[in-house]
Each structure stands twice: as structure tokens, then as C-alpha cells.
Design a protein around this motif. Structure first.
Motif, mmCIF file in Angstrom:
data_model
loop_
_atom_site.group_PDB
_atom_site.id
_atom_site.type_symbol
_atom_site.label_atom_id
_atom_site.label_comp_id
_atom_site.label_asym_id
_atom_site.label_seq_id
_atom_site.Cartn_x
_atom_site.Cartn_y
_atom_site.Cartn_z
ATOM 1 N N ARG A 97 0.830 -1.218 0.000
ATOM 2 C CA ARG A 97 0.000 0.000 0.000
ATOM 3 C C ARG A 97 0.865 1.269 0.000
ATOM 4 N NH1 ARG A 97 -1.470 -2.045 5.328
ATOM 5 N NH2 ARG A 97 -0.193 -1.009 6.869
ATOM 6 N N LYS A 109 -6.006 -6.529 1.550
ATOM 7 C CA LYS A 109 -5.397 -7.135 2.743
ATOM 8 C C LYS A 109 -4.450 -8.279 2.377
ATOM 9 C CE LYS A 109 -6.581 -8.964 7.266
ATOM 10 N NZ LYS A 109 -7.635 -9.305 8.192
ATOM 11 N N GLN A 112 -0.766 -7.328 1.566
ATOM 12 C CA GLN A 112 0.097 -6.815 2.630
ATOM 13 C C GLN A 112 0.979 -7.901 3.238
ATOM 14 O OE1 GLN A 112 -0.018 -3.543 2.319
ATOM 15 N NE2 GLN A 112 -1.787 -3.955 1.028
#
Length: 129
Positions: A97, A109, A112
Motif C-alpha cells: 500500500r 489485505k 500486505q
């Protein structure tokens, strides 16, 4: 039982194998692509954004520091290639991100889990006479 254990061990070891030094490949058309590797972009004369990624959860889980060190060495190798006269700058570990390139930027998500090695290389010698 032994065969199952052997197959599991081979799969686990091959998943933790180091990433070869290759550029990431994001074709415009659907098909085979390689999303691991390095990306570099010259953002101005002699200034290059370089990012390196390996999407291997096993490598990042079982040997995180070794994997990140390996990716950092790729960053320096690429910086030496794009700046043959030397460079200033160093990489850092960031999350997708925070990526500086559109190809590696991701806010999902699941992304990450795969940190990037990213930095800006400022070439010492921009012009040659």
C-alpha cells in the motif's frame, strides 16, 4: 506415509527457494505473467525508482530476514545496472500500500503479506561527455 512426508518436504523446500534475478512481467493482455522480480522506472534523468518483490508466503514465513536480505541485494544489483557510475540512496522494506510503482501498489489485505524492497537510486554520473 514416508512418500507423503517426502513429497511435502520437497514442495516446502522448493517454495522457499530464492527468487531469480528477473524483471517482473505484467503483460497488458491476459495470459502468463511473472509478478515476482524487480521493477525500475526512471522518474527524471538519473533518478530511478526500484522495487523488488517475491510473493512466497513460505519464504517470508520460514526465512523472512534471509528473503528480505536477498531482495535487498537485487535492489542494489539493479541500482548498479541503471547507474553504472555509482548511485546514492538505499532501499527500505515497505508494504504494497506504500509502493512507489503502480504495478506493485495494492491496498487489498492479502497483498500486505508480501512486503517490497523499495527505494530511489540517484545516479552519480548523469551526463557523459
Amino acid at each position: 506415509m514416508k512418500l507423503l512426508f517426502l513429497i511435502s518436504a520437497v514442495v516446502l523446500l522448493s517454495a522457499c527457494s530464492p527468487l531469480p534475478y528477473v524483471p517482473a512481467d505484467f503483460p497488458a493482455e491476459a495470459g502468463e505473467s511473472r509478478t515476482d522480480g524487480y521493477i525500475d522506472k526512471e522518474i527524471s534523468k538519473g533518478v530511478h525508482v526500484i522495487e523488488v518483490r517475491q510473493e512466497s508466503l513460505l519464504a517470508l514465513t520460514f526465512s523472512r530476514q534471509k528473503t528480505l536480505k536477498h531482495l535487498t541485494s537485487f535492489w542494489h544489483k539493479r541500482a548498479n545496472e541503471v547507474c553504472p557510475g555509482g548511485y546514492q540512496g538505499s532501499p527500505e522494506t515497505i508494504l504494497p500500500r506504500e509502493a512507489r510503482t503502480d504495478e506493485f501498489y495494492c491496498t487489498l489485505k492479502v497483498c500486505q503479506k508480501y512486503p517490497l524492497i523499495s527505494g530511489v537510486a540517484y545516479c552519480n554520473k548523469v551526463y557523459q561527455l
